[in-house]
Design a protein around this motif. Sequence first.
Motif, PDB file in Angstrom:
ATOM      1  N   VAL A  48       0.867  -1.291   0.191  1.00 11.59           N
ATOM      2  CA  VAL A  48      -0.078  -0.030   0.127  1.00 11.59           C
ATOM      3  C   VAL A  48       0.776   1.317   0.079  1.00 11.59           C
ATOM      4  CG1 VAL A  48      -1.885  -1.168   1.176  1.00 11.59           C
ATOM      5  CG2 VAL A  48      -0.130   0.082   2.397  1.00 11.59           C
ATOM      6  N   THR A  49       0.230   2.328  -0.482  1.00  7.01           N
ATOM      7  CA  THR A  49       1.028   3.389  -0.511  1.00  7.01           C
ATOM      8  C   THR A  49       1.011   4.300   0.947  1.00  7.01           C
ATOM      9  OG1 THR A  49      -0.890   4.818  -1.233  1.00  7.01           O
ATOM     10  CG2 THR A  49       0.644   4.175  -2.887  1.00  7.01           C
ATOM     11  N   ARG A  50       1.603   5.187   1.113  1.00 11.97           N
ATOM     12  CA  ARG A  50       1.680   5.932   2.256  1.00 11.97           C
ATOM     13  C   ARG A  50       0.251   6.455   2.649  1.00 11.97           C
ATOM     14  NH1 ARG A  50       4.177   5.606   7.109  1.00 11.97           N
ATOM     15  NH2 ARG A  50       3.449   7.446   8.451  1.00 11.97           N
ATOM     16  N   GLU A  52      -2.611   5.674   1.440  1.00 14.18           N
ATOM     17  CA  GLU A  52      -3.637   4.747   1.874  1.00 14.18           C
ATOM     18  C   GLU A  52      -3.437   4.136   3.256  1.00 14.18           C
ATOM     19  OE1 GLU A  52      -4.151   2.287  -2.574  1.00 14.18           O
ATOM     20  OE2 GLU A  52      -2.437   1.761  -1.305  1.00 14.18           O
ATOM     21  N   PHE A  53      -2.372   3.859   3.631  1.00 13.72           N
ATOM     22  CA  PHE A  53      -1.989   3.428   4.918  1.00 13.72           C
ATOM     23  C   PHE A  53      -2.435   4.706   5.851  1.00 13.72           C
ATOM     24  CE2 PHE A  53       0.425   3.733   8.790  1.00 13.72           C
ATOM     25  CZ  PHE A  53       0.288   2.401   9.084  1.00 13.72           C
ATOM     26  N   ASP A  54      -2.092   5.743   5.798  1.00 16.21           N
ATOM     27  CA  ASP A  54      -2.546   6.984   6.626  1.00 16.21           C
ATOM     28  C   ASP A  54      -4.310   7.125   6.596  1.00 16.21           C
ATOM     29  OD1 ASP A  54      -0.202   7.608   7.399  1.00 16.21           O
ATOM     30  OD2 ASP A  54      -0.032   9.348   5.752  1.00 16.21           O
ATOM     31  N   VAL A  56      -6.379   4.800   6.147  1.00 18.53           N
ATOM     32  CA  VAL A  56      -7.050   3.606   6.957  1.00 18.53           C
ATOM     33  C   VAL A  56      -6.644   3.608   8.402  1.00 18.53           C
ATOM     34  CG1 VAL A  56      -6.929   0.865   7.065  1.00 18.53           C
ATOM     35  CG2 VAL A  56      -6.850   1.872   4.870  1.00 18.53           C
ATOM     36  N   ARG A  57      -5.610   4.282   8.723  1.00 17.20           N
ATOM     37  CA  ARG A  57      -5.204   4.254  10.124  1.00 17.20           C
ATOM     38  C   ARG A  57      -6.108   5.416  10.846  1.00 17.20           C
ATOM     39  NH1 ARG A  57       0.157   7.306  10.782  1.00 17.20           N
ATOM     40  NH2 ARG A  57      -1.382   8.839  10.291  1.00 17.20           N
TER      41      ARG A  57
END
Length: 93
Positions: A48-50, A52-54, A56-57
């Motif tokens: 995942v890209t940063r 996308e991660f941010d 979802v977080r």
Amino acid sequence: MTQTTGRIFDDFARLMNDAAGVATGVRREAENVMRTQAERILRELDVVTREEFDTVRDLAAAAREESERLAARVAELEARLAKIEAASPATSA
């Protein structure tokens, strides 16, 4: 003889300058190849890209807060119900 020595140094300096230019070009090309390979590997691994991660977080943090809020609300409602049930037998008796 001085002119010959100076010419040799000039030729040597020109050769070193050209070699430095070639080395810079090789370094750039190697960086591009390595970057391309790394990007290909990451695409194949489905990482995942940063962003996308941010996202979802942040969603998980919001869901956790909502869950905690709802758990507190359920506890409050259960306490109220327990009071009502405790008072009901006393009033009906």
